[in-house]
Design a protein around this motif. Sequence first.
Motif, short mmCIF file in Angstrom:
data_model
loop_
_atom_site.label_atom_id
_atom_site.label_comp_id
_atom_site.label_asym_id
_atom_site.label_seq_id
_atom_site.Cartn_x
_atom_site.Cartn_y
_atom_site.Cartn_z
N VAL A 1 19.10 93.99 27.47
CA VAL A 1 19.56 95.07 28.28
C VAL A 1 18.50 94.92 29.54
O VAL A 1 18.51 95.86 30.44
N ARG A 2 17.73 93.89 29.62
CA ARG A 2 16.73 94.06 30.65
C ARG A 2 17.04 92.78 31.87
O ARG A 2 16.10 92.39 32.58
N GLY A 3 18.30 92.39 31.88
CA GLY A 3 18.65 91.75 32.98
C GLY A 3 18.86 89.96 32.47
O GLY A 3 18.68 88.91 33.39
N GLU A 4 18.02 89.74 31.52
CA GLU A 4 18.24 88.22 31.13
C GLU A 4 19.43 87.78 31.10
O GLU A 4 20.43 88.73 30.48
N MET A 5 19.63 86.56 31.32
CA MET A 5 21.08 85.94 31.14
C MET A 5 20.91 84.65 30.48
O MET A 5 19.90 83.95 30.62
N SER B 1 18.68 94.85 34.65
CA SER B 1 19.53 95.46 33.60
C SER B 1 20.75 94.64 33.30
O SER B 1 21.12 93.62 34.12
N GLU B 2 21.03 95.28 32.21
CA GLU B 2 22.60 94.26 31.85
C GLU B 2 23.72 94.47 32.63
O GLU B 2 24.43 93.74 33.00
N GLU B 3 23.71 95.59 33.29
CA GLU B 3 24.71 96.05 34.40
C GLU B 3 24.83 95.28 35.45
O GLU B 3 25.63 94.46 35.89
N ILE B 4 23.64 95.07 36.00
CA ILE B 4 23.24 94.19 37.17
C ILE B 4 23.60 92.70 36.84
O ILE B 4 24.31 92.06 37.52
N PHE C 1 26.83 89.11 37.87
CA PHE C 1 26.45 87.55 38.18
C PHE C 1 27.12 86.64 37.20
O PHE C 1 27.03 85.28 37.52
N CYS C 2 27.56 87.09 36.05
CA CYS C 2 28.18 86.19 35.04
C CYS C 2 29.26 85.51 35.69
O CYS C 2 30.08 86.01 36.38
N GLY C 3 29.41 84.19 35.09
CA GLY C 3 30.54 83.22 35.67
C GLY C 3 30.18 82.52 37.10
O GLY C 3 30.88 81.68 37.23
N SER C 4 29.04 82.91 37.60
CA SER C 4 28.28 82.38 38.74
C SER C 4 28.10 80.78 38.38
O SER C 4 27.35 80.77 37.40
#
Length: 177
Positions: free
Chosen positions: A21-25, A78-81, A85-88
């Motif tokens: 939930v802290r923006g890690e991808m 955040s997970e929302e932000i 960017f997912c799929g980029s």
Amino acid sequence: MESIPKNDCQKIGYLQKPHGVRGEMVLQLEDDYTESLEAYPTIFLEIDGLLVPFFLTKDGIRSRSAEAVLVKLDWIDSEEIARKFCGSSAYLLNSDLIFEEDEMTLHHLIGFTLIDSLKGKIGEIEQVDDYAGNLLLTVHFEGQEVLIPFNEDFLIRFDEDQKEIELQCPDGIFDDL
């Protein structure tokens, strides 16, 4: 504003999904670029056809598997932000790529002259993409961008010193040009 040309970069993978939930991808890698990411903490994400720089936070990369790493980018907290960017597609500058001294990778084909066994010189390889194991070489021929599939069965000659690769390109690939 001037953007970074794709020819100056190598696609290294894509952002698959948020992690936590802290923006890690999760960055799904096409090859092992972990050492390059650790040494040069700037990656470029393709957004609306342009490459936009993002910076890894301090300790912003962790190994997840042989094909994926977890990344944490500045300003994405955040997970929302992160989900936006997912799929980029993710890129590194060619000058930031680190390879073992005698290691030949797909990236090395960029700049090679592509020669067709029937048509002769086609042009310089500008980009190499790997779509689930299907390799495509991007070249300009007679003023048009051409995507040429690469398969070892098509390979006739590879000359690393002359930076030339000769293929027997599939029938019909140049017919509509």
